[in-house]
Motif scaffolding. Sequence first.
Motif, PDB file in Angstrom:
ATOM      1  N   ALA A  46      77.460  16.349  23.619  1.00  0.00           N
ATOM      2  CA  ALA A  46      76.175  15.841  23.316  1.00  0.00           C
ATOM      3  C   ALA A  46      76.194  14.333  23.811  1.00  0.00           C
ATOM      4  O   ALA A  46      75.265  13.921  24.372  1.00  0.00           O
ATOM      5  CB  ALA A  46      75.800  16.047  21.912  1.00  0.00           C
ATOM      6  N   SER A  47      77.102  13.605  23.593  1.00  0.00           N
ATOM      7  CA  SER A  47      77.462  12.424  23.781  1.00  0.00           C
ATOM      8  C   SER A  47      77.319  11.895  25.413  1.00  0.00           C
ATOM      9  O   SER A  47      76.809  11.177  25.830  1.00  0.00           O
ATOM     10  CB  SER A  47      78.654  11.597  23.368  1.00  0.00           C
ATOM     11  OG  SER A  47      78.971  10.408  23.292  1.00  0.00           O
ATOM     12  N   GLU A  48      78.211  12.570  26.041  1.00  0.00           N
ATOM     13  CA  GLU A  48      78.574  12.684  27.645  1.00  0.00           C
ATOM     14  C   GLU A  48      77.049  12.854  28.305  1.00  0.00           C
ATOM     15  O   GLU A  48      76.408  12.286  29.165  1.00  0.00           O
ATOM     16  CB  GLU A  48      79.403  13.534  28.004  1.00  0.00           C
ATOM     17  CG  GLU A  48      80.776  13.030  27.742  1.00  0.00           C
ATOM     18  CD  GLU A  48      81.919  14.042  28.232  1.00  0.00           C
ATOM     19  OE1 GLU A  48      81.561  15.133  28.801  1.00  0.00           O
ATOM     20  OE2 GLU A  48      82.992  13.954  27.973  1.00  0.00           O
ATOM     21  N   PHE A  49      76.350  13.934  27.485  1.00  0.00           N
ATOM     22  CA  PHE A  49      75.012  14.281  28.093  1.00  0.00           C
ATOM     23  C   PHE A  49      73.956  13.193  28.111  1.00  0.00           C
ATOM     24  O   PHE A  49      73.123  12.808  29.046  1.00  0.00           O
ATOM     25  CB  PHE A  49      74.594  15.600  27.401  1.00  0.00           C
ATOM     26  CG  PHE A  49      73.340  16.102  28.026  1.00  0.00           C
ATOM     27  CD1 PHE A  49      73.151  16.976  29.061  1.00  0.00           C
ATOM     28  CD2 PHE A  49      72.160  15.747  27.460  1.00  0.00           C
ATOM     29  CE1 PHE A  49      71.874  17.642  29.458  1.00  0.00           C
ATOM     30  CE2 PHE A  49      70.712  16.202  27.948  1.00  0.00           C
ATOM     31  CZ  PHE A  49      70.895  17.025  28.941  1.00  0.00           C
ATOM     32  N   ARG A  50      73.925  12.505  26.780  1.00  0.00           N
ATOM     33  CA  ARG A  50      72.945  11.585  26.666  1.00  0.00           C
ATOM     34  C   ARG A  50      73.120  10.310  27.392  1.00  0.00           C
ATOM     35  O   ARG A  50      72.290   9.733  27.865  1.00  0.00           O
ATOM     36  CB  ARG A  50      73.040  11.140  25.084  1.00  0.00           C
ATOM     37  CG  ARG A  50      72.031  10.078  24.546  1.00  0.00           C
ATOM     38  CD  ARG A  50      72.087   9.834  23.272  1.00  0.00           C
ATOM     39  NE  ARG A  50      73.343   9.407  22.772  1.00  0.00           N
ATOM     40  CZ  ARG A  50      74.257  10.071  21.961  1.00  0.00           C
ATOM     41  NH1 ARG A  50      73.796  11.248  21.551  1.00  0.00           N
ATOM     42  NH2 ARG A  50      75.356   9.838  21.452  1.00  0.00           N
TER      43      ARG A  50
END
Length: 228
Positions: free
Chosen positions: A168-172
């Motif tokens: 989720a962090s990398e996607f954001r």
Amino acid sequence: MNRSPLLFLYLIAVSFLVSCSGEKKEDATSKPDSVATTAKKPAAKKKTIVFFGNSLTAGYGLDDPSKAFAGLIQKRIDSLGLNYKVINAGVSGETTSGGNSRIDWLLKQPLDVFILELGGNDGLRGIPVSETKKNLQAILDKVHAKYPDAKLVLAGMQIPPNMGQQYASEFRAVYADIAAKNDLTLIPFLLEGVGGEAKLNLPDGIHPTEEGHKIVAENVWEKIQGLL
């Protein structure tokens, strides 16, 4: 009887009539010019804003797709008298890969502002972040190559943490990275104020209601009004 004076008067009269006829003819030919100068100029051709996205752009679940955020942007533009038309190029279920395949067809028509809203379906399917990033960049590259003067806007997305905190962090971070690399306008999170709010989403918890789309439209307008 001496006819010389009469002949002289006759010639003067003929000369006077010819002169008057010439003046009338000149006035007649000048009239169209005066009419032409007062004619209204044709209206300027409207510029085009393209919203290129998935079901969020398409207005999935709404009875009237024009009540989705892209349609609301058009209504705002019309109310302000701005010379733009909005094209809603949202397709439900679209991934960044699908968008990259579809963009060539869309670019057959001119555009002035391009708003890219894709990636959410990638995240929900767990597609590698590197793949999503590559496809988003490819879409922007194609738009810029075809219409180098077009203004580019990227709508940022986030996904629930159930896919894993790291993912989720990398996607954001993908959206901020692309915006910085391309020096384009970024909407940090398209669904700001709507995502996770049950009353503003349909029962699926993903797609905004009409009220939700009003908030999304404000998120978009805040970032693009300066470009128009």
